[in-house]
Write a protein that holds these residues in place. Structure first.
Motif, short mmCIF file in Angstrom:
data_model
loop_
_atom_site.label_atom_id
_atom_site.label_comp_id
_atom_site.label_asym_id
_atom_site.label_seq_id
_atom_site.Cartn_x
_atom_site.Cartn_y
_atom_site.Cartn_z
N PHE A 1 1.84 44.99 -8.65
CA PHE A 1 1.39 43.63 -8.08
C PHE A 1 2.15 42.46 -7.92
CE2 PHE A 1 -1.83 40.96 -6.24
CZ PHE A 1 -1.26 41.06 -5.21
N THR A 2 3.20 41.71 -7.63
CA THR A 2 4.54 40.75 -7.59
C THR A 2 5.08 40.48 -6.29
OG1 THR A 2 6.67 40.18 -9.57
CG2 THR A 2 5.92 42.16 -8.76
N PHE A 3 5.53 39.74 -6.59
CA PHE A 3 7.18 38.88 -5.29
C PHE A 3 8.35 40.78 -5.59
CE2 PHE A 3 10.27 36.93 -3.50
CZ PHE A 3 10.04 37.43 -1.99
N ILE A 4 8.43 41.43 -5.04
CA ILE A 4 9.54 42.08 -5.04
C ILE A 4 10.99 41.28 -5.76
CG2 ILE A 4 11.12 41.55 -3.21
CD1 ILE A 4 9.84 45.49 -4.38
N ASP B 1 -0.67 48.28 -13.64
CA ASP B 1 -1.88 47.58 -12.68
C ASP B 1 -2.09 46.33 -12.89
OD1 ASP B 1 -3.98 47.88 -10.80
OD2 ASP B 1 -4.93 48.93 -11.91
N VAL B 2 -2.85 45.87 -12.94
CA VAL B 2 -2.98 44.17 -13.25
C VAL B 2 -4.62 44.09 -13.41
CG1 VAL B 2 -1.46 43.19 -12.05
CG2 VAL B 2 -3.33 43.59 -10.23
N MET C 1 -5.61 39.01 -11.74
CA MET C 1 -4.48 39.42 -10.41
C MET C 1 -3.25 39.87 -12.08
SD MET C 1 -4.67 37.71 -7.27
CE MET C 1 -6.65 37.37 -6.76
N MET C 2 -3.11 39.59 -12.82
CA MET C 2 -1.75 39.89 -14.02
C MET C 2 -2.77 40.09 -14.78
SD MET C 2 -1.58 35.29 -14.53
CE MET C 2 -2.15 34.31 -14.33
N LEU C 3 -0.68 41.46 -15.42
CA LEU C 3 -0.82 42.13 -16.68
C LEU C 3 -1.64 41.11 -17.67
CD1 LEU C 3 1.07 44.27 -16.56
CD2 LEU C 3 2.98 42.98 -17.69
N THR D 1 -6.58 49.34 -9.92
CA THR D 1 -7.15 48.35 -8.85
C THR D 1 -6.07 47.69 -8.32
OG1 THR D 1 -8.31 47.28 -11.52
CG2 THR D 1 -7.55 45.87 -9.59
N THR D 2 -4.91 47.66 -8.78
CA THR D 2 -3.65 47.06 -7.58
C THR D 2 -4.27 47.47 -6.14
OG1 THR D 2 -1.83 47.15 -9.54
CG2 THR D 2 -0.98 47.03 -7.24
#
Ligand SMILES: *Cc1c(COP(=O)(O)O)cnc(C)c1O
Length: 360
Positions: free
Chosen positions: A85-88, A105-106, A111-113, A330-331
């Motif tokens: 889950f990040t910008f590509i 996953d985050v 919403m982060m590692l 979660t993602t």
């Protein structure tokens, strides 16, 4: 009459008038690139903004991450652990650094590692990772202290993709923090990026790598790099951006707070601390699953633009569909529900009411 479309983002860079004094300086100095006077002044102002002892300016945020990984990744190892889950751009940067993205996953909340997520993944890997790329979620400050402890414990280098977080940083240490200066980011100069670190040698190396690996005065390539510099024209835009930054941050904070007021009693969640101790150029809400489709339908029918800024995760992009990864419940559950709302300086109070009215 159908109501006018509310756009999701309208970037604003300095006006021609604000740029003129700096452009005039370029005309006199006749230095157009190669770490000229405006580049140096802009670097100093960026370092002051973040409190970081050292900074290297790069051609964009993606190249900042690439260079930081090229310097820090353990040689002879293959994987760079990173959140899906990040910008590509994060995944492209990892590949450009010669590494294979290993998608994780985050945390539901940030919403982060987290170090715990990485520690749970380590036993599943066939070999030790070369590095971990920790991504700041939409400009939220990353937890620098816990990642410092993680690196001390596991001896696995950490690099931060804090692309949208340049105004939210505090206590930058040795682990490099990479940001983007793209037009859509809070210190937007068009195209640009930066690496911050207190590690003087890392910054020196990174700077050399932005200019063909020249270290010291001689035109001798000491290390492999490339051309990742910005021109004096880009630095001129940067200077004008810095002049206007306090006013911009105040406006972004005010807008965030106007949203937060309207979200009271609503059934959506925002990122911890947003509009309180940090702001950025986007504003995201997490919508509960059962209300998602109806919410999006209401926004669409009201001609209100919205965006999943990070889509559904890197693993859903064809270019990275084959990247090795862990399960990411979660993602999968979270990404579709993270909705970017309109956030710019043309939103009226009535617009904000109209948007809030669509939320559950
Ligand atoms: C914007 C962004 C980047 C890329 O920055 P560029 O300057 O566009 O190369 C990388 N990662 C994240 C999380 C971003 O938001």
């Amino acid at each position: 009459m159908p109501s006018e479309t509310i756009k999701v983002l309208i970037p604003r860079l300095p006006s021609a008038d604000a740029l003129l004094p700096y452009l005039t300086r370029i005309d006199s100095a006749r230095t157009y690139s190669n770490y000229g006077p405006l580049h140096r002044e802009f670097s100093t102002r960026l370092a002051q903004l973040t409190g970081a002892p050292g900074v290297t300016i790069t051609s964009n945020g993606t190249s900042a991450i690439e260079l930081a990984l090229r310097i820090r990744a353990r040689s002879g190892r293959r994987y760079c652990l990173m959140p899906s889950f990040t910008f590509i751009a994060s995944a492209h940067a990892v590949c450009n650094a010669g590494l294979t993205p290993y998608l994780l996953d985050v945390s539901e909340q940030s919403m982060m590692l987290t170090p715990e997520i990485v520690e749970a993944a380590l036993p599943q890997l066939s070999d030790l990772p070369a590095a971990v790329l920790v991504v700041s979620a939409f400009g939220a400050p990353p937890d620098l202290a816990s990642w410092k402890a993680f690196e001390a414990k596991h001896d696995i280098p950490v690099v931060f993709d804090a692309a949208a977080a340049v105004t939210a940083l505090n206590g930058v240490g040795e682990q490099p923090v990479c940001v983007s200066l793209h037009a859509t980011k809070v210190v937007g100069i068009g195209e640009g990026g930066a690496i911050f670190s207190s590690d003087r040698e890392l910054i020196e190396r990174a700077t050399a790598m932005t200019g063909f690996g020249f270290l010291g005065a001689e035109r001798v390539s000491a290390i492999q790099g490339g051309n990742y510099r910005i021109s004096e024209y880009a630095a001129a835009v940067g200077m004008a951006v810095m002049d206007g930054l306090p006013a911009r941050l105040e406006a972004l904070l005010k807008l965030s707070r106007s949203y937060l007021e309207r979200l009271q009693g609503k059934n959506v969640r925002v990122q911890p601390g947003v509009g309180d101790y940090w702001v950025t150029m986007t504003f995201n809400v997490v919508v509960p699953p059962e209300a998602l489709q109806a919410t999006l339908d209401r926004l669409d029918s009201q001609h209100i633009e919205w965006r999943r800024w990070w889509g559904l995760g890197c693993h859903r992009h064809p270019a990275f569909a084959d990247a090795p990864r862990c399960d990411m419940p979660t993602t999968e559950a979270l990404a579709p529900r993270v909705i970017g709302l309109p956030f710019h300086d043309r939103l009226s109070e009535q617009d904000l009411d109209r948007i809030a009215h669509c939320l559950p």
